[in-house]
Design an enzyme around this catalytic site. Structure first.
Site, PDB file in Angstrom:
ATOM      1  N   CYS A 189     -34.804  10.432 -42.128  1.00  0.00           N
ATOM      2  CA  CYS A 189     -35.237  11.357 -43.169  1.00  0.00           C
ATOM      3  C   CYS A 189     -35.070  12.793 -42.687  1.00  0.00           C
ATOM      4  O   CYS A 189     -35.401  13.124 -41.547  1.00  0.00           O
ATOM      5  CB  CYS A 189     -36.690  11.085 -43.542  1.00  0.00           C
ATOM      6  SG  CYS A 189     -37.382  12.284 -44.704  1.00  0.00           S
ATOM      7  N   ASP A 196     -34.211   5.428 -42.063  1.00  0.00           N
ATOM      8  CA  ASP A 196     -33.768   4.878 -43.341  1.00  0.00           C
ATOM      9  C   ASP A 196     -32.708   3.829 -43.047  1.00  0.00           C
ATOM     10  O   ASP A 196     -31.731   4.116 -42.335  1.00  0.00           O
ATOM     11  CB  ASP A 196     -33.187   5.975 -44.241  1.00  0.00           C
ATOM     12  CG  ASP A 196     -34.221   7.020 -44.634  1.00  0.00           C
ATOM     13  OD1 ASP A 196     -35.375   6.644 -44.900  1.00  0.00           O
ATOM     14  OD2 ASP A 196     -33.875   8.213 -44.667  1.00  0.00           O
TER      15      ASP A 196
END
EC number: 1.7.1.13
Length: 281
Positions: A189, A196
């Protein structure tokens, strides 16, 4: 971390900050992030995008009260055109959806109308919203995409920062049509540095892409900081630049966080993303 000319836009976000959950409907919780923050670095302008596409989100934790106070639950599908001025910031989206929990609505159509209005305003373009009762959800096929997985290729790698120079084509190959997938895509992120995870599908027509070089390139995102939508557009632009396919589609299926998954779809062809999900979703 990726460099952005206008970091002040990111400083305004609730992402990375301590926030309280609100259970009464509050549209002001939604925050948009200008797509231009990433696209300027890729030399992309709204008037001359090299792709068509959309961002498809699925919400698995949506609930509200009917007029008698009885809870209702639903699964939501949200679609945003890639031409919208803003992406919807994911933490604000989760907070916003949670604000429905103790709010009363006449019926499912009223909720869908409100969601569509609020999300269209935040993204700056017409959003599409569909709600499904849990016992009547539209089926999403798992792994129906017959893609060739490149994850078992025997490669050595010792760098995990973005390196687009890995990409190359096979110089002695004829034109091919391929659908490839890797489940090894990981980025972080932009704000919180949380990981992620995604499966990324790459469909193209053109000179054969060197599969090992593609896998190394995708792995090089491992310590890269960008939002989901930005990573997919970067992958699309890098493949287009270094491999020059005649046709190209990049479709990422990210794992969910906070009841939401994000699935950016970018393609040289006009169309919509297929209804599919991976086992991890």
């Amino acid at each position: 971390m990726s460099h952005y000319n206008n970091a002040s836009e990111l400083d305004k976000l609730t992402l990375g900050k301590t926030t309280q959950y609100i259970s009464q409907y509050q549209p002001s919780l939604l925050q948009g992030v200008p797509r231009s923050l990433n696209r300027e670095a890729l030399n992309l302008t709204p008037e001359d995008l090299p792709f068509h596409g959309e961002d498809i989100w699925y919400g698995y934790e949506l609930s509200w009260l009917n007029k008698k106070g009885k809870p209702v639950v639903a699964v939501a599908e949200f679609r945003f055109p890639c031409t919208s001025p803003n992406i919807v910031e994911s933490k604000s989206f989760k907070l916003y959806l949670n604000s429905f929990n103790q709010s009363k609505f006449a019926d499912i159509n009223a909720v869908q109308t409100v969601l569509c209005q609020d999300l269209s305003k935040t993204s700056g373009a017409q959003a599409q919203v569909k709600l499904f009762k849990v016992d009547n959800c539209a089926p999403l096929e798992i792994n129906h995409l017959s893609a060739q997985c490149i994850d078992e290729l025997d490669i050595a790698i010792n760098e995990y920062t973005l390196n687009r120079q890995h990409l190359s084509v096979e110089t002695d190959e004829k034109m091919v049509d391929e659908l490839l997938v890797s489940h090894l895509l990981k980025s972080n992120c932009l704000i919180t540095n949380q990981p992620d995870w995604a499966s990324i599908y790459i469909k193209y027509s053109g000179n054969k892409i060197n599969h090992k070089s593609l896998l190394k390139y995708l792995i090089s995102f491992r310590q890269h900081n960008e939002f989901h939508e930005q990573c997919v557009e970067r992958i699309f632009c890098d493949i287009q630049h270094f491999c020059q396919p005649e046709k190209l589609t990049v479709y990422a299926r990210y794992t969910r966080r906070g009841g939401l998954d994000i699935n950016p779809f970018r393609s040289t062809e006009v169309g919509t993303a297929p209804l599919a999900r991976t086992l991890r979703q």
